[in-house]
Design a protein around this motif. Structure first.
Motif, PDB file in Angstrom:
ATOM      1  N   PRO A 207       0.724  -1.262   0.084  1.00 37.18           N
ATOM      2  CA  PRO A 207       0.061   0.125  -0.142  1.00 37.18           C
ATOM      3  C   PRO A 207       0.694   1.300   0.114  1.00 37.18           C
ATOM      4  N   LYS A 208       0.433   2.101  -0.641  1.00 39.75           N
ATOM      5  CA  LYS A 208       1.245   3.604  -0.862  1.00 39.75           C
ATOM      6  C   LYS A 208       1.382   4.076   0.637  1.00 39.75           C
ATOM      7  N   GLU A 209       0.610   4.225   1.069  1.00 37.84           N
ATOM      8  CA  GLU A 209       0.724   4.817   2.553  1.00 37.84           C
ATOM      9  C   GLU A 209       1.909   4.123   3.442  1.00 37.84           C
ATOM     10  N   TYR A 273       5.286  11.411  -4.060  1.00 38.67           N
ATOM     11  CA  TYR A 273       4.607  11.429  -5.614  1.00 38.67           C
ATOM     12  C   TYR A 273       3.397  10.721  -5.662  1.00 38.67           C
ATOM     13  N   MET A 274       3.312   9.636  -5.162  1.00 40.62           N
ATOM     14  CA  MET A 274       2.024   8.837  -4.959  1.00 40.62           C
ATOM     15  C   MET A 274       0.922   9.521  -4.006  1.00 40.62           C
ATOM     16  N   LYS A 275       1.168  10.420  -3.126  1.00 36.56           N
ATOM     17  CA  LYS A 275       0.234  11.095  -2.351  1.00 36.56           C
ATOM     18  C   LYS A 275      -0.564  12.113  -2.897  1.00 36.56           C
ATOM     19  N   GLN A 280      -3.837   6.289  -7.248  1.00 32.86           N
ATOM     20  CA  GLN A 280      -3.028   5.363  -6.929  1.00 32.86           C
ATOM     21  C   GLN A 280      -2.986   4.747  -5.563  1.00 32.86           C
ATOM     22  N   MET A 281      -3.074   3.173  -5.654  1.00 30.24           N
ATOM     23  CA  MET A 281      -3.418   2.555  -4.304  1.00 30.24           C
ATOM     24  C   MET A 281      -1.972   1.918  -3.666  1.00 30.24           C
ATOM     25  N   GLY A 282      -0.996   1.585  -4.467  1.00 26.44           N
ATOM     26  CA  GLY A 282       0.081   1.042  -4.015  1.00 26.44           C
ATOM     27  C   GLY A 282       1.077   0.379  -5.056  1.00 26.44           C
ATOM     28  N   ILE A 283       2.090  -0.540  -4.911  1.00 26.87           N
ATOM     29  CA  ILE A 283       2.932  -1.041  -5.885  1.00 26.87           C
ATOM     30  C   ILE A 283       2.909  -2.335  -5.938  1.00 26.87           C
ATOM     31  N   ARG A 284       3.155  -2.927  -6.948  1.00 25.29           N
ATOM     32  CA  ARG A 284       3.746  -4.210  -7.065  1.00 25.29           C
ATOM     33  C   ARG A 284       5.057  -4.010  -7.658  1.00 25.29           C
TER      34      ARG A 284
END
Length: 292
Positions: A207-209, A273-275, A280-284
């Motif tokens: 998750p991005k957070e 950047y993602m905030k 945008q939820m997160g990353i693989r």
């Protein structure tokens, strides 16, 4: 004199072989002389690098400053293997960087070798057709994993604490956004078959957070890994991809940026950047296989 004639003959034979290679093996290949020269020049220089050089970062950084241009693969009446190192979107930037990396890792410096890797990276089973192009990045990961080029990182937990369930139909429900699909509506059913095949698959993600500048994250994500940014936009699995690079202040993204209009090593951290992007939820995380 004889040496000059032999050299001239070898040059002509090489050109003839490339022409045959280009027309018979792949059907149609689109590239400029500038592209082929740039590829060979980069690969020859890379062949002299130290063995521990991070090739994904090396080649990605060689392309910094190239303009961001969307839909460079969508401009032909029929599918071609497009080679374009003068303009990139986020996917073509990663594909070209990976193709260069695989060539260099195997000490291959010919343009033909680069074409082979690019074809196998971009298309399902290397078959150059529109439907077989790996439009959805989830399928891109699966195909390139089967080829042995990459593997998806899915542990430890944390930081891979959430699961993405694939629900995709964006291409078949937004045909007007894809010029080649608009001109060839008979291809839509093939795209729908791909979407149906991917439905319901599940993958762990970060998750991005929770993205942080910690030892746990530095162990989980390595320089040169491919980062796929997940999106909550209906019908899509990812919205952007790039290459991971750690700075002192945290994780950054080397990418073809629509915001900066060129290939950049993003000055702000990936977390920051993602905030700025609510969808945008997160990353693989996808790692280039060290054995290839």
């Amino acid at each position: 004199m004889k040496h000059d004639i032999d050299k001239h003959c070898r040059r002509n034979i090489t050109g003839l072989l490339l022409l045959i290679f280009s027309s018979s093996l792949f059907g149609q290949i689109q590239f400029s002389k500038q592209d082929s020269i740039q590829v060979v020049t980069m690969l020859r220089k890379a062949d002299a690098l130290k063995k521990d050089t991070n090739l994904m970062l090396y080649f990605g950084r060689q392309l910094i400053g190239a303009p961001y241009v969307a839909k460079t693969l969508e401009k032909n009446p029929r599918e071609r293997l497009v080679v374009n190192l003068r303009q990139f979107d986020c996917t073509t930037f990663v594909e070209n960087t990976l193709a260069l990396t695989l060539c260099a890792r195997n000490h291959l410096t010919r343009f033909e070798d680069f074409l082979t890797f690019l074809r196998l990276i971009r298309y399902r089973n290397g078959e150059v057709t529109y439907v077989n192009r790996l439009h959805y990045f989830t399928e891109w990961i699966a195909n390139n994993t089967r080829m042995g080029y990459v593997e998806e990182v899915s542990e430890p937990n944390p930081p891979f604490t959430k699961t993405q369930k694939i629900v995709i139909n964006f291409m078949s429900t937004h045909v007007s956004l894809y010029p080649m699909l608009v001109k060839n509506p008979s291809w839509i059913s093939g795209i729908q078959s791909v979407e149906h095949e991917l439905q319901g698959r599940e993958f762990p993600y970060i998750p991005k957070e929770e993205i942080a500048n910690t030892a746990v994250f530095r162990n989980a994500i390595h320089d040169g890994d491919i980062i796929a940014i997940l999106t909550s936009k209906p019908g899509l699995d990812t919205s952007h991809i790039g290459i991971a690079v750690w700075h002192v202040d945290g994780l950054h993204l080397l990418n073809a940026s629509q915001i900066h209009k060129k290939v950049v090593e993003e000055p702000m951290t990936l977390n920051a950047y993602m905030k700025r992007h609510p969808s945008q939820m997160g990353i693989r995380v996808i790692r280039v296989n060290q054995l290839r």
